[in-house]
Design a protein around this motif. Structure first.
Motif, PDB file in Angstrom:
ATOM      1  N   VAL A 199      -4.275  -9.791  -6.998  1.00 30.07           N
ATOM      2  CA  VAL A 199      -5.436  -9.193  -6.352  1.00 30.07           C
ATOM      3  C   VAL A 199      -4.939  -8.268  -5.242  1.00 30.07           C
ATOM      4  N   VAL A 200      -5.656  -7.174  -5.030  1.00 29.57           N
ATOM      5  CA  VAL A 200      -5.207  -6.162  -4.069  1.00 29.57           C
ATOM      6  C   VAL A 200      -6.086  -6.220  -2.828  1.00 29.57           C
ATOM      7  N   ILE A 201      -5.447  -6.353  -1.671  1.00 31.85           N
ATOM      8  CA  ILE A 201      -6.188  -6.507  -0.415  1.00 31.85           C
ATOM      9  C   ILE A 201      -5.807  -5.358   0.510  1.00 31.85           C
ATOM     10  N   LEU A 227      -3.638   8.351  -7.821  1.00 32.33           N
ATOM     11  CA  LEU A 227      -4.249   7.845  -9.057  1.00 32.33           C
ATOM     12  C   LEU A 227      -3.373   6.817  -9.737  1.00 32.33           C
ATOM     13  N   MET A 228      -4.023   5.881 -10.439  1.00 33.27           N
ATOM     14  CA  MET A 228      -3.301   5.034 -11.385  1.00 33.27           C
ATOM     15  C   MET A 228      -3.728   5.485 -12.767  1.00 33.27           C
ATOM     16  N   MET A 229      -2.744   5.844 -13.599  1.00 30.23           N
ATOM     17  CA  MET A 229      -3.047   6.266 -14.967  1.00 30.23           C
ATOM     18  C   MET A 229      -3.128   5.004 -15.812  1.00 30.23           C
ATOM     19  N   GLY A 286      -1.018  -0.620   4.744  1.00 25.63           N
ATOM     20  CA  GLY A 286      -2.117  -1.590   4.870  1.00 25.63           C
ATOM     21  C   GLY A 286      -2.588  -2.206   3.569  1.00 25.63           C
ATOM     22  N   VAL A 287      -1.732  -2.208   2.538  1.00 25.15           N
ATOM     23  CA  VAL A 287      -2.138  -2.732   1.233  1.00 25.15           C
ATOM     24  C   VAL A 287      -1.234  -3.894   0.839  1.00 25.15           C
ATOM     25  N   VAL A 288      -1.837  -5.018   0.438  1.00 26.71           N
ATOM     26  CA  VAL A 288      -1.045  -6.165  -0.020  1.00 26.71           C
ATOM     27  C   VAL A 288      -1.442  -6.474  -1.456  1.00 26.71           C
ATOM     28  N   ILE A 289      -0.452  -6.626  -2.317  1.00 24.33           N
ATOM     29  CA  ILE A 289      -0.735  -7.061  -3.684  1.00 24.33           C
ATOM     30  C   ILE A 289      -0.323  -8.522  -3.755  1.00 24.33           C
ATOM     31  N   ALA A 290      -1.327  -9.397  -3.825  1.00 22.26           N
ATOM     32  CA  ALA A 290      -1.049 -10.834  -3.782  1.00 22.26           C
ATOM     33  C   ALA A 290      -0.960 -11.381  -5.191  1.00 22.26           C
ATOM     34  N   VAL A 321     -11.240  -5.705  -1.130  1.00 23.33           N
ATOM     35  CA  VAL A 321     -10.480  -6.531  -2.072  1.00 23.33           C
ATOM     36  C   VAL A 321     -10.772  -5.954  -3.454  1.00 23.33           C
ATOM     37  N   GLU A 322      -9.727  -5.543  -4.161  1.00 22.07           N
ATOM     38  CA  GLU A 322     -10.012  -4.898  -5.450  1.00 22.07           C
ATOM     39  C   GLU A 322      -9.115  -5.396  -6.566  1.00 22.07           C
ATOM     40  N   ASN A 323      -9.523  -5.091  -7.787  1.00 24.24           N
ATOM     41  CA  ASN A 323      -8.761  -5.502  -8.967  1.00 24.24           C
ATOM     42  C   ASN A 323      -7.447  -4.747  -9.026  1.00 24.24           C
ATOM     43  N   PHE A 324      -6.439  -5.407  -9.541  1.00 22.55           N
ATOM     44  CA  PHE A 324      -5.136  -4.793  -9.724  1.00 22.55           C
ATOM     45  C   PHE A 324      -5.192  -3.868 -10.945  1.00 22.55           C
ATOM     46  N   LEU A 325      -4.655  -2.665 -10.786  1.00 25.38           N
ATOM     47  CA  LEU A 325      -4.638  -1.694 -11.882  1.00 25.38           C
ATOM     48  C   LEU A 325      -3.213  -1.558 -12.414  1.00 25.38           C
ATOM     49  N   SER A 333     -11.472   5.734   6.158  1.00 20.17           N
ATOM     50  CA  SER A 333     -12.138   4.455   5.913  1.00 20.17           C
ATOM     51  C   SER A 333     -12.147   4.164   4.413  1.00 20.17           C
ATOM     52  N   LYS A 334     -11.384   3.135   4.024  1.00 19.54           N
ATOM     53  CA  LYS A 334     -11.359   2.782   2.602  1.00 19.54           C
ATOM     54  C   LYS A 334     -12.706   2.203   2.188  1.00 19.54           C
ATOM     55  N   VAL A 335     -13.430   1.584   3.134  1.00 23.85           N
ATOM     56  CA  VAL A 335     -14.766   1.076   2.826  1.00 23.85           C
ATOM     57  C   VAL A 335     -15.671   2.261   2.472  1.00 23.85           C
ATOM     58  N   GLN A 337       1.031   3.979 -14.488  1.00 20.55           N
ATOM     59  CA  GLN A 337       1.921   4.810 -13.665  1.00 20.55           C
ATOM     60  C   GLN A 337       1.086   5.462 -12.576  1.00 20.55           C
ATOM     61  N   GLU A 338       1.672   5.558 -11.395  1.00 18.37           N
ATOM     62  CA  GLU A 338       0.980   6.223 -10.287  1.00 18.37           C
ATOM     63  C   GLU A 338       1.285   7.713 -10.308  1.00 18.37           C
ATOM     64  N   VAL A 339       0.264   8.523 -10.061  1.00 18.49           N
ATOM     65  CA  VAL A 339       0.449   9.969  -9.986  1.00 18.49           C
ATOM     66  C   VAL A 339      -0.339  10.493  -8.779  1.00 18.49           C
ATOM     67  N   PRO A 369       9.405  -3.654   0.192  1.00 22.46           N
ATOM     68  CA  PRO A 369       8.106  -3.288   0.764  1.00 22.46           C
ATOM     69  C   PRO A 369       7.710  -1.836   0.515  1.00 22.46           C
ATOM     70  N   ASN A 370       6.418  -1.568   0.651  1.00 22.02           N
ATOM     71  CA  ASN A 370       5.912  -0.201   0.576  1.00 22.02           C
ATOM     72  C   ASN A 370       6.363   0.601   1.791  1.00 22.02           C
ATOM     73  N   THR A 371       6.629   1.870   1.578  1.00 23.58           N
ATOM     74  CA  THR A 371       7.027   2.767   2.663  1.00 23.58           C
ATOM     75  C   THR A 371       6.060   3.948   2.673  1.00 23.58           C
ATOM     76  N   VAL A 426      -8.886   6.188  -9.244  1.00 20.33           N
ATOM     77  CA  VAL A 426      -8.472   6.513  -7.878  1.00 20.33           C
ATOM     78  C   VAL A 426      -8.092   5.240  -7.123  1.00 20.33           C
ATOM     79  N   MET A 427      -6.869   5.215  -6.581  1.00 19.13           N
ATOM     80  CA  MET A 427      -6.483   4.106  -5.696  1.00 19.13           C
ATOM     81  C   MET A 427      -6.772   4.465  -4.261  1.00 19.13           C
ATOM     82  N   GLU A 428      -6.572   5.736  -3.943  1.00 21.87           N
ATOM     83  CA  GLU A 428      -6.884   6.167  -2.580  1.00 21.87           C
ATOM     84  C   GLU A 428      -7.068   7.672  -2.556  1.00 21.87           C
TER      85      GLU A 428
END
Ligand code: AMP
Ligand code: GLY
Length: 429
Positions: free
Chosen positions: A140-142, A272-274, A152-156, A184-188, A102-104, A191-193, A223-225, A281-283
């Motif tokens: 914006v990230v949904i 993580l997003m550095m 399940g992530v969309v960057i609009a 719904v969260e802010n775009f970061l 649950s991301k919530v 680099q992803e690690v 697309p994301n894989t 933390v992104m997830e």
């Protein structure tokens, strides 16, 4: 010791490959496994989410330890069921696995325990969500709250895309019940690690950092894989940064979960997003990453079975520090045309053999056998992992091996590891 590994992808293949090196292990079963895994373990025809079936099998066959690869059985409570039946199992309980399920929950938890993450809002009402995204800063990230296999992530990038994403997730339910609530969260930027850690709920031992390549195309396009390739270690992650991640992210998460009555045993994965303001933390995932595991475990010198047992017994603090090869590993995924949306499968694969003579391993994700032939059976088909003294050599080795492997519609990224190697002055001379 007899081990049952639950799952049937490249990650499980790499876990089994590593477990085979342990003198503690006498026999390994994989449920359901895959054709590549069958070369090194006995496949059992039980699906990864058939919890009762798996527990019955473990009981009947006197399995000493079950190791769970994918998130679904963990979020369905496989660990709770095994514990109730007095069966030893490696992984978090259902309550602890909610950190991925649950991301919530994950976002509220991070807020409560001051774990760095993007600012966010939660919605379960369509009108409110739509109103909010119309005035949100872009991009914006949904995110659908529940499990969506990494998709399940969309960057609009504009209002219209944002409104559409909310509609697709909440009304059309493209991710099913996972989309009942959204984050719904802010775009970061950064680099992803991926940082994975072993934990018994008290002690945290980090694995080497790795970097996934989530988009299907070169240069992070399309697309994301589930992940198109990974390398390890990540050369821009210095000791101070890793210490910060341990002390400000991983440990507070484990201790916070404990305080919430959600004792966590297993692998905790922080995506993580550095950012310029530090790691965020992104997830969280409640398991090993795929394909990160195929790049990380080949560098682990310590005995994996020993680590699993210490965690299940709550003794992680008393085993030796993890030991790692001072080398680099890269895993490049070969996928089927059409992946991730509509992969075309059923193609004959040429050139699958043992590549240990080229310091490389093949970890199968989606293959099956027809007589002597290998056939594609999934979006991600096979991962080629090469280990060398440095990353540039590992990268060229992996792509050399790939030249030997062919199937109709084979796709792969040609830039795995280049983000890091580009930063490494030795790359390209
Ligand atoms: P997640 O499943 O939450 O890790 O999201 C999947 C992918 O979406 C991540 O690997 C990132 O590439 C991207 N992503 C997720 N959250 C953010 C964010 N807040 N800012 C930028 N990109 C993100
Ligand atoms: N490679 C991303 C994941 O395992 O979720």
């Amino acid at each position: 010791m007899k081990i049952l590994v639950v799952g049937g992808g490249g990650r499980e293949h790499a876990i089994i490959w590593k477990l085979k090196q342990s003198s503690l292990v006498s026999k390994i079963f994989a449920a359901p496994g895959n054709a590549g895994i069958s070369l090194i373990a006995e496949s059992v025809d039980i699906k990864a989410d058939n919890i009762n079936g798996l527990a019955d099998f473990a009981k009947k066959n006197n399995i000493d330890l079950t190791v769970v690869g994918p998130e679904l059985p963990l979020t369905l409570g496989i660990v709770d069921e095994f514990n109730q039946r007095d069966l030893r199992i490696f992984g978090p309980t259902q309550l602890a696995a909610e950190i991925e399920g649950s991301k919530v929950f994950a976002k509220e938890f991070m807020r409560k325990y001051h774990i760095p993450t993007a600012p966010y809002q939660i919605f379960s009402d369509l009108t409110e969500a739509t109103k909010f995204v119309k005035s949100a800063a872009l991009p914006v990230v949904i995110k659908a709250s529940g499990l969506a296999a990494g998709k399940g992530v969309v960057i609009a990038h504009n209002q219209e895309e944002a409104v559409q994403a909310v509609e697709r997730i909440m009304v059309q339910k493209v991710f099913g019940e996972a989309g009942t609530s959204i984050v719904v969260e802010n775009f970061l930027e950064g680099q992803e690690v991926s940082v994975m850690a072993f934990t018994d709920g008290k002690t945290v031992k980090m694995m080497l950092p790795s970097q996934d390549h989530k988009r299907v195309g070169d240069g992070d396009t399309g697309p994301n894989t589930g992940g198109m390739g990974a390398y390890c270690p990540v050369n821009f992650m210095d000791d101070i940064t890793l210490k910060t991640i341990k002390e400000h992210i991983l440990e507070p998460t484990i201790y916070g979960l404990e305080r919430e009555g959600r004792n966590y045993k297993g692998v905790l994965y922080a995506g993580l997003m550095m950012t310029p303001a530090g790691p965020k933390v992104m997830e969280f995932n409640c398991r090993f990453g795929d394909p990160e595991t195929q790049a990380v475990l080949p560098l682990l010198k310590s005995d994996l079975a020993d680590i699993f047992i210490a965690i299940v017994d709550g003794n992680l603090s008393i085993i030796d520090e993890l030991e790692w090869e001072q080398k680099a590993a890269v895993c490049v995924i070969l996928a089927s045309k059409g992946y991730p949306d509509k992969p075309e499968i059923g193609r004959r694969i040429f050139g699958l053999r043992d590549y240990s003579d080229m310091d490389s391993m093949l970890y199968h994700s989606g293959t099956r056998r027809e007589g002597k032939n290998w056939i594609t059976a999934g979006g991600r088909v096979v991962g080629v992992t090469s280990v060398e003294n440095d990353l540039p050599s590992a990268i060229s080795r992996a792509y050399n091996v790939i030249e030997n492997i062919k199937f109709d519609g084979m796709i792969y990224r040609t830039d795995i590891g280049l983000k890091s190697a580009a930063m490494n002055r030795s790359y390209g001379g």
